[in-house]
Write an enzyme that holds these catalytic residues in place. Structure first.
Site, PDB file in Angstrom:
ATOM      1  N   HIS A   1       0.865  -1.184   0.000  1.00  0.00           N
ATOM      2  CA  HIS A   1       0.000   0.000   0.000  1.00  0.00           C
ATOM      3  C   HIS A   1       0.905   1.239   0.000  1.00  0.00           C
ATOM      4  O   HIS A   1       2.014   1.193   0.544  1.00  0.00           O
ATOM      5  CB  HIS A   1      -0.828  -0.050   1.284  1.00  0.00           C
ATOM      6  CG  HIS A   1      -1.910   0.971   1.405  1.00  0.00           C
ATOM      7  ND1 HIS A   1      -1.666   2.277   1.771  1.00  0.00           N
ATOM      8  CD2 HIS A   1      -3.242   0.889   1.219  1.00  0.00           C
ATOM      9  CE1 HIS A   1      -2.820   2.945   1.816  1.00  0.00           C
ATOM     10  NE2 HIS A   1      -3.791   2.122   1.485  1.00  0.00           N
TER      11      HIS A   1
ATOM     12  N   ASP B   1       2.845  -4.350   8.105  1.00  0.00           N
ATOM     13  CA  ASP B   1       1.633  -3.555   7.910  1.00  0.00           C
ATOM     14  C   ASP B   1       0.454  -4.522   8.053  1.00  0.00           C
ATOM     15  O   ASP B   1       0.158  -5.296   7.149  1.00  0.00           O
ATOM     16  CB  ASP B   1       1.668  -2.916   6.517  1.00  0.00           C
ATOM     17  CG  ASP B   1       0.352  -2.255   6.144  1.00  0.00           C
ATOM     18  OD1 ASP B   1      -0.603  -2.325   6.944  1.00  0.00           O
ATOM     19  OD2 ASP B   1       0.285  -1.680   5.036  1.00  0.00           O
TER      20      ASP B   1
ATOM     21  N   GLN C   1      -4.884  -5.252   7.000  1.00  0.00           N
ATOM     22  CA  GLN C   1      -5.890  -6.207   6.516  1.00  0.00           C
ATOM     23  C   GLN C   1      -5.834  -7.525   7.278  1.00  0.00           C
ATOM     24  O   GLN C   1      -6.725  -8.361   7.125  1.00  0.00           O
ATOM     25  CB  GLN C   1      -5.690  -6.467   5.006  1.00  0.00           C
ATOM     26  CG  GLN C   1      -5.810  -5.233   4.146  1.00  0.00           C
ATOM     27  CD  GLN C   1      -7.209  -4.609   4.192  1.00  0.00           C
ATOM     28  OE1 GLN C   1      -8.181  -5.237   4.611  1.00  0.00           O
ATOM     29  NE2 GLN C   1      -7.308  -3.361   3.769  1.00  0.00           N
TER      30      GLN C   1
ATOM     31  N   LYS D   1     -10.654  -0.664  10.265  1.00  0.00           N
ATOM     32  CA  LYS D   1     -10.774  -1.885   9.447  1.00  0.00           C
ATOM     33  C   LYS D   1     -11.146  -3.083  10.305  1.00  0.00           C
ATOM     34  O   LYS D   1     -11.446  -4.147   9.782  1.00  0.00           O
ATOM     35  CB  LYS D   1      -9.465  -2.165   8.718  1.00  0.00           C
ATOM     36  CG  LYS D   1      -8.972  -0.939   7.974  1.00  0.00           C
ATOM     37  CD  LYS D   1      -8.383  -1.239   6.663  1.00  0.00           C
ATOM     38  CE  LYS D   1      -7.703   0.000   6.121  1.00  0.00           C
ATOM     39  NZ  LYS D   1      -7.986   0.234   4.725  1.00  0.00           N
TER      40      LYS D   1
ATOM     41  N   CYS E   1      -4.718   2.383  -3.702  1.00  0.00           N
ATOM     42  CA  CYS E   1      -3.481   2.911  -3.089  1.00  0.00           C
ATOM     43  C   CYS E   1      -2.331   1.936  -3.254  1.00  0.00           C
ATOM     44  O   CYS E   1      -1.511   1.770  -2.331  1.00  0.00           O
ATOM     45  CB  CYS E   1      -3.685   3.242  -1.610  1.00  0.00           C
ATOM     46  SG  CYS E   1      -4.881   4.526  -1.345  1.00  0.00           S
TER      47      CYS E   1
HETATM   48  N1  PMP Z   1      -1.934  -0.644   4.564  1.00  0.00           N
HETATM   49  C1  PMP Z   1      -2.906  -1.410   4.065  1.00  0.00           C
HETATM   50  C2  PMP Z   1      -2.580  -2.806   3.619  1.00  0.00           C
HETATM   51  C3  PMP Z   1      -4.193  -0.905   3.936  1.00  0.00           C
HETATM   52  O1  PMP Z   1      -5.164  -1.658   3.431  1.00  0.00           O
HETATM   53  C4  PMP Z   1      -4.452   0.426   4.362  1.00  0.00           C
HETATM   54  C5  PMP Z   1      -5.823   1.034   4.221  1.00  0.00           C
HETATM   55  N2  PMP Z   1      -6.362   0.899   2.916  1.00  0.00           N
HETATM   56  C6  PMP Z   1      -3.403   1.169   4.900  1.00  0.00           C
HETATM   57  C7  PMP Z   1      -2.157   0.606   4.987  1.00  0.00           C
HETATM   58  C8  PMP Z   1      -3.600   2.559   5.409  1.00  0.00           C
HETATM   59  O2  PMP Z   1      -4.507   2.576   6.474  1.00  0.00           O
HETATM   60  P1  PMP Z   1      -5.124   3.947   6.986  1.00  0.00           P
HETATM   61  O3  PMP Z   1      -5.601   4.673   5.781  1.00  0.00           O
HETATM   62  O4  PMP Z   1      -6.228   3.539   7.899  1.00  0.00           O
HETATM   63  O5  PMP Z   1      -4.026   4.671   7.705  1.00  0.00           O
END
Ligand code: PMP
Length: 404
Positions: free
Chosen positions: A117, A194, A197, A220, A362
């Site tokens: 991401h 990270d 998910q 999430k 993203c």
């Molecule tokens: N890493 C992953 C794998 C994600 O899915 C997300 C959210 N789409 C993020 C980082 C970023 O999370 P946040 O926008 O809640 O900070």
């Protein structure tokens, strides 16, 4: 539809009506228990923490610190290793701007992967531009998992950090964290995971996984937006210099000098996310009440069913490994994912609507790797069931008829 799933679904006011929500990877709907906890924290029980001499504030302080203990328990770490942040993005930026900036120098290297991401790419690029580190990219296996054999070949003693997603937000591929930790530690690097998910889908145990940093967002995992977690090994956190300055993170302030509070308070400048922390703890209670074993099984089953149904169509490409978890990215021949998403959102003859995500999620470098500008993505939560899959498949059929 199983009775078990139905019982869970009715706990989610956001899912009333004929709405089939398949965008849980972006953010999860909230169960009534979390909404109630948040409302109580904002209403009946509300007060500041750590400062007040009156009973309400003292009680709120106890509840806030209990939320930290709850979080430590949820991820298998110690209470004094849990830093509350605004979310996973802030957690990773915090590590980049403190630990990585202080422990890396020009020529040192970070290993990320093709499927990361942007939150696990851009902070390292910003660091690279500030101090001259290098970023290596670990390739994926043919089916779209992080290729740890390739990682082993890339890694050497110049690497100080390996930063990888536990579960891909696009492909649902699951990382073998213990293996990644071993590879990182073999060359003296730290492992940052990270876990955005993974946290809602896999029972976490940072000690068993042997990682050094673990980041996730509450929204999430059925909790509120505006709060997330950075877990870091105690000895690392103790050595990390403070990040943002202000109230609550200090020991004593004079105009000549400021001394700082110990970690984790040292990283939490300003009035903390009081309501959000209580909401996150309620979400952890709810999720563990349902059971993470059950969550994992449920999402595995739904993912397998959807992958099988999509693969049975000759006009659909399904991305990601067979054993992907909770998240399915796909392409419908000749139809842009945005068009598919828009048609699915229109009410069908049976009154249903389907919400999927269409875009780069993203993860633009991953889109480049897949050779597509965007994918359609369906992602599950604990409230999801086969009726969601049926509605999606019907919607794909309707789209096919429109596009011919
Ligand atoms: N890493 C992953 C794998 C994600 O899915 C997300 C959210 N789409 C993020 C980082 C970023 O999370 P946040 O926008 O809640 O900070």
């Amino acid at each position: 539809m199983s009775a078990e799933t139905l019982t869970l679904r009715v706990q989610f006011p956001g899912l009333a009506g004929g709405w089939h929500y398949l965008d849980t990877a972006a953010t999860a709907q909230k169960p009534q228990a979390v909404i109630d906890a948040t409302v109580a924290a904002m209403g009946r029980d509300y007060a500041t923490v750590h400062r007040g001499v009156y009973a309400r504030s003292a009680e709120m302080t106890l509840a806030f610190e209990a939320a930290r203990r709850r979080t430590a328990q949820f991820l298998g770490g110690r209470e004094d290793e849990v830093v509350f942040t605004r979310g996973a993005t802030e957690s990773i930026n915090l590590v980049a701007q403190t630990w990585a900036q202080d422990n890396m120098k020009a020529g040192d290297r970070i290993l990320v992967s093709t499927l990361e991401h942007h939150a696990n790419i851009v902070p390292w690029q910003m660091l690279r531009d500030r101090i001259g580190i290098e970023i290596d990219v670990c390739p994926l296996t043919a089916d779209g998992a992080i290729d740890l054999e390739a990682a082993e070949k890339i890694l050497d003693e110049r690497h100080k950090l390996v930063a990888l997603a536990h579960v891909s937000n696009v492909l649902g591929s699951v990382l073998h964290v213990e293996h990644a930790a071993k590879l990182a530690h073999n060359v003296g690097a730290k492992l940052l995971v990270d876990g955005c998910q993974a946290a809602p889908r896999i029972a976490l145990d940072v000690a068993a996984m042997d990682c050094d940093f673990y980041a996730f967002s509450a929204h999430k995992l059925y909790g509120p937006t505006g709060i997330g977690v950075l877990w870091a090994r105690r000895e690392i956190l103790e050595d990390m210099r403070p990040w943002q300055g202000g109230g609550a993170m200090i020991d004593r302030v004079t105009f000549d000098e400021t001394t700082y509070a110990p970690a984790p308070q040292r990283f939490e400048a300003g009035t903390p996310m009081i309501i959000e922390a209580l909401g996150m703890a309620a979400a952890m209670d709810w999720l563990e009440g349902v059971g993470l074993e059950r969550a994992l099984r449920h999402e595995r089953e739904l993912t397998a069913v959807l992958r099988r149904e999509l693969a049975a169509r000759n006009d659909v490409t399904v991305f990601g490994p067979e054993d992907s978890l909770g998240i399915v990215s796909f392409a419908l021949d000749g139809v842009h994912p945005h068009d598919l998403g828009t048609i699915l959102d229109e009410e069908a003859a049976d009154g249903t609507r389907v919400a999927i995500r269409a875009g780069h999620h993203c993860a633009q470098p991953l889109m480049d790797h897949l050779g597509v500008p965007a994918t359609a993505r369906a992602s599950f939560g604990l409230y999801s069931d086969e009726s969601d899959i049926e509605a999606l498949l019907k919607g794909i059929e309707r789209t096919r008829r429109i596009f011919g």
